[in-house]
Scaffold this motif. Structure first.
Motif, PDB file in Angstrom:
ATOM      1  N   MET A 112     -29.317  50.245   1.630  1.00 10.24           N
ATOM      2  CA  MET A 112     -30.659  49.667   1.761  1.00 10.24           C
ATOM      3  C   MET A 112     -30.616  48.148   1.722  1.00 10.24           C
ATOM      4  O   MET A 112     -31.384  47.470   2.396  1.00 10.24           O
ATOM      5  CB  MET A 112     -31.556  50.201   0.636  1.00 10.24           C
ATOM      6  N   ALA A 113     -29.673  47.574   0.935  1.00 13.83           N
ATOM      7  CA  ALA A 113     -29.591  46.109   0.836  1.00 13.83           C
ATOM      8  C   ALA A 113     -29.305  45.483   2.194  1.00 13.83           C
ATOM      9  O   ALA A 113     -29.880  44.450   2.556  1.00 13.83           O
ATOM     10  CB  ALA A 113     -28.515  45.714  -0.175  1.00 13.83           C
ATOM     11  N   GLU A 114     -28.410  46.130   2.962  1.00 15.21           N
ATOM     12  CA  GLU A 114     -28.076  45.591   4.285  1.00 15.21           C
ATOM     13  C   GLU A 114     -29.289  45.651   5.209  1.00 15.21           C
ATOM     14  O   GLU A 114     -29.574  44.698   5.952  1.00 15.21           O
ATOM     15  CB  GLU A 114     -26.924  46.389   4.896  1.00 15.21           C
ATOM     16  N   GLN A 115     -30.007  46.773   5.169  1.00 17.76           N
ATOM     17  CA  GLN A 115     -31.198  46.892   6.010  1.00 17.76           C
ATOM     18  C   GLN A 115     -32.229  45.819   5.669  1.00 17.76           C
ATOM     19  O   GLN A 115     -32.834  45.208   6.550  1.00 17.76           O
ATOM     20  CB  GLN A 115     -31.850  48.278   5.851  1.00 17.76           C
ATOM     21  N   ALA A 171     -36.658  52.989  14.933  1.00 17.99           N
ATOM     22  CA  ALA A 171     -36.070  53.465  16.186  1.00 17.99           C
ATOM     23  C   ALA A 171     -34.573  53.178  16.236  1.00 17.99           C
ATOM     24  O   ALA A 171     -33.788  53.976  16.761  1.00 17.99           O
ATOM     25  CB  ALA A 171     -36.768  52.812  17.380  1.00 17.99           C
ATOM     26  N   ASP A 172     -34.167  52.040  15.684  1.00 24.02           N
ATOM     27  CA  ASP A 172     -32.753  51.664  15.700  1.00 24.02           C
ATOM     28  C   ASP A 172     -31.930  52.395  14.657  1.00 24.02           C
ATOM     29  O   ASP A 172     -30.709  52.273  14.631  1.00 24.02           O
ATOM     30  CB  ASP A 172     -32.600  50.153  15.474  1.00 24.02           C
ATOM     31  N   GLY A 173     -32.592  53.117  13.767  1.00 24.84           N
ATOM     32  CA  GLY A 173     -31.865  53.868  12.754  1.00 24.84           C
ATOM     33  C   GLY A 173     -31.579  53.107  11.478  1.00 24.84           C
ATOM     34  O   GLY A 173     -30.842  53.596  10.610  1.00 24.84           O
ATOM     35  N   PHE A 174     -32.152  51.900  11.310  1.00 19.03           N
ATOM     36  CA  PHE A 174     -31.952  51.161  10.072  1.00 19.03           C
ATOM     37  C   PHE A 174     -32.598  51.887   8.898  1.00 19.03           C
ATOM     38  O   PHE A 174     -32.126  51.799   7.770  1.00 19.03           O
ATOM     39  CB  PHE A 174     -32.523  49.746  10.189  1.00 19.03           C
ATOM     40  N   PHE A 175     -33.703  52.559   9.176  1.00 18.95           N
ATOM     41  CA  PHE A 175     -34.368  53.391   8.180  1.00 18.95           C
ATOM     42  C   PHE A 175     -34.362  54.824   8.708  1.00 18.95           C
ATOM     43  O   PHE A 175     -35.265  55.236   9.440  1.00 18.95           O
ATOM     44  CB  PHE A 175     -35.809  52.919   7.943  1.00 18.95           C
ATOM     45  N   PRO A 176     -33.341  55.609   8.374  1.00 19.96           N
ATOM     46  CA  PRO A 176     -33.220  56.966   8.918  1.00 19.96           C
ATOM     47  C   PRO A 176     -34.311  57.895   8.391  1.00 19.96           C
ATOM     48  O   PRO A 176     -34.974  57.586   7.383  1.00 19.96           O
ATOM     49  CB  PRO A 176     -31.838  57.422   8.419  1.00 19.96           C
ATOM     50  N   LEU A 213     -44.714  58.468  12.472  1.00 21.12           N
ATOM     51  CA  LEU A 213     -43.368  57.989  12.169  1.00 21.12           C
ATOM     52  C   LEU A 213     -43.119  57.951  10.666  1.00 21.12           C
ATOM     53  O   LEU A 213     -41.969  58.047  10.222  1.00 21.12           O
ATOM     54  CB  LEU A 213     -43.143  56.590  12.758  1.00 21.12           C
ATOM     55  N   LEU A 214     -44.178  57.792   9.885  1.00 24.79           N
ATOM     56  CA  LEU A 214     -44.076  57.770   8.436  1.00 24.79           C
ATOM     57  C   LEU A 214     -44.946  58.874   7.851  1.00 24.79           C
ATOM     58  O   LEU A 214     -45.855  59.378   8.510  1.00 24.79           O
ATOM     59  CB  LEU A 214     -44.543  56.422   7.872  1.00 24.79           C
ATOM     60  N   GLY A 259     -44.521  58.068  -2.674  1.00 26.30           N
ATOM     61  CA  GLY A 259     -44.417  56.890  -1.824  1.00 26.30           C
ATOM     62  C   GLY A 259     -44.458  57.220  -0.353  1.00 26.30           C
ATOM     63  O   GLY A 259     -44.875  58.305   0.057  1.00 26.30           O
ATOM     64  N   VAL A 260     -43.981  56.264   0.446  1.00 24.57           N
ATOM     65  CA  VAL A 260     -43.986  56.379   1.908  1.00 24.57           C
ATOM     66  C   VAL A 260     -42.556  56.600   2.386  1.00 24.57           C
ATOM     67  O   VAL A 260     -41.633  55.886   1.980  1.00 24.57           O
ATOM     68  CB  VAL A 260     -44.576  55.110   2.550  1.00 24.57           C
ATOM     69  N   PHE A 261     -42.389  57.584   3.277  1.00 26.27           N
ATOM     70  CA  PHE A 261     -41.062  57.956   3.770  1.00 26.27           C
ATOM     71  C   PHE A 261     -41.053  57.982   5.305  1.00 26.27           C
ATOM     72  O   PHE A 261     -42.079  58.268   5.930  1.00 26.27           O
ATOM     73  CB  PHE A 261     -40.671  59.347   3.260  1.00 26.27           C
ATOM     74  N   VAL A 262     -39.890  57.695   5.859  1.00 28.46           N
ATOM     75  CA  VAL A 262     -39.703  57.918   7.292  1.00 28.46           C
ATOM     76  C   VAL A 262     -39.720  59.424   7.516  1.00 28.46           C
ATOM     77  O   VAL A 262     -39.049  60.183   6.810  1.00 28.46           O
ATOM     78  CB  VAL A 262     -38.372  57.321   7.781  1.00 28.46           C
ATOM     79  N   ARG A 263     -40.494  59.834   8.460  1.00 32.00           N
ATOM     80  CA  ARG A 263     -40.754  61.262   8.656  1.00 32.00           C
ATOM     81  C   ARG A 263     -39.513  62.018   9.113  1.00 32.00           C
ATOM     82  O   ARG A 263     -38.720  61.523   9.924  1.00 32.00           O
ATOM     83  CB  ARG A 263     -41.858  61.428   9.699  1.00 32.00           C
TER      84      ARG A 263
END
Length: 231
Positions: free
Chosen positions: A1-4, A33-38, A71-72, A79-83
Motif C-alpha cells: 500500500m505504501a508504494e501505491q 483500472a491499472d491495478g494499483f488498488f486490486p 467500482l467501489l 469502510g470502502v473497498f474496491v469491488r
C-alpha cells in the motif's frame, strides 16, 4: 500500500487549484483500472486524502461517485473497498458488451470507416505481447473495444461503455494468468479489424459475438474456481 500511496501522491499536480470530487474520482478510477488498488483493497480516507492533499469531504464524494459506478463498495463499520465482482456481475457485463458492441458494428453506415483508433489498439497489443507485458495487452484489448464502440459516434454510448469497461478491468485483475486470457484475442482483434476494413459488417459482427462468448467463458473459469474455494 505504501508504494501505491507514493505513486498516488504524484497525481496531486493533476488536481490544481480547482480540485473537485470529479477529478479525484478520475484519478482513483485510473489507478483502480491499472491495478494499483486490486479488487478487495480497503481504501483508507486518511492515507489517500493525505497523498492527494484533499479534504475528507471531497474524497468521500469521489468515493460516492465511484460506488455509483460499481467500482467501489461501502461496507458498514468496515469502510470502502474496491469491488470484487461476482459471477453474475461478470455475466451481466458481457451481456451488456454483446448487446452494445454487436449493435454498433451492425449499425455502421457504408464503408469506408475511420478505423485508425482500432488499428492503433491492435498494434499496441502486438507490441506489448512482444515485450511479454500481458497486463498491457489487456489494456490494449480494452482500448480496441472502446475504439470499436466509438465508431457509433455517440457520446452517450461511449459514456455507458466507459463504466462497463472499467468494471471489466476488475474482472481482469482477478485472473491469475493474463497471458492465457489475452493472447488469443490479439489475432482475433486483427480479424475483426480486417473484416471492417473490407466493409464486411455482418462478418465482423458474427466474429465479435463468438469472440465475446469465448472471452466470457475464459473469465468465468477463474470465478467459478474462486467461488468454489470460498465455499
Amino acid at each position: 500500500m505504501a508504494e501505491q500511496l507514493a505513486q498516488l501522491a504524484d497525481d496531486r499536480a493533476l488536481l490544481g487549484r480547482t480540485s473537485t470530487a470529479e477529478r479525484v474520482s478520475d484519478i482513483l478510477r485510473s489507478r483502480i483500472a491499472d491495478g494499483f488498488f486490486p479488487p478487495g483493497t480497503r481504501l483508507s480516507e486518511d492515507s489517500i486524502g493525505g497523498a492527494l492533499g484533499i479534504s475528507r469531504n471531497t474524497l468521500r464524494e469521489a468515493f460516492r461517485l465511484l460506488t455509483h459506478e460499481r467500482l467501489l463498495v461501502h461496507e458498514l463499520n468496515r469502510g470502502v473497498f474496491v469491488r470484487v465482482l461476482t459471477v453474475d456481475d461478470v455475466e451481466d457485463i458481457y451481456r451488456t458488451r454483446a448487446l452494445v458492441e454487436c449493435a454498433v458494428v451492425r449499425g455502421l453506415g457504408e464503408p469506408p470507416y475511420d478505423l485508425a483508433g482500432v488499428a492503433r489498439a491492435v498494434d499496441e497489443a502486438r507490441r506489448a505481447a512482444r515485450e511479454g507485458d500481458w497486463k498491457r495487452v489487456g489494456t490494449a484489448n480494452i482500448h480496441f473495444h472502446r475504439e470499436l464502440v466509438a465508431l457509433a459516434g455517440s457520446e452517450r454510448t461511449d459514456e455507458v461503455m466507459r463504466s462497463v469497461f472499467a468494471e471489466l478491468r476488475l474482472a481482469f485483475h482477478v485472473v491469475d494468468d493474463p497471458h492465457r486470457l489475452h493472447e488469443p484475442y490479439i489475432a482475433r482483434n486483427q480479424e475483426v479489424l480486417d473484416l471492417l476494413a473490407a466493409g464486411d459488417r455482418e462478418g465482423a459482427e458474427r466474429l465479435l459475438a463468438g469472440y465475446l462468448a469465448d472471452s466470457l467463458e475464459r473469465v468465468l473459469e477463474v470465478y467459478r474456481r474462486r467461488v468454489g474455494e470460498d465455499g
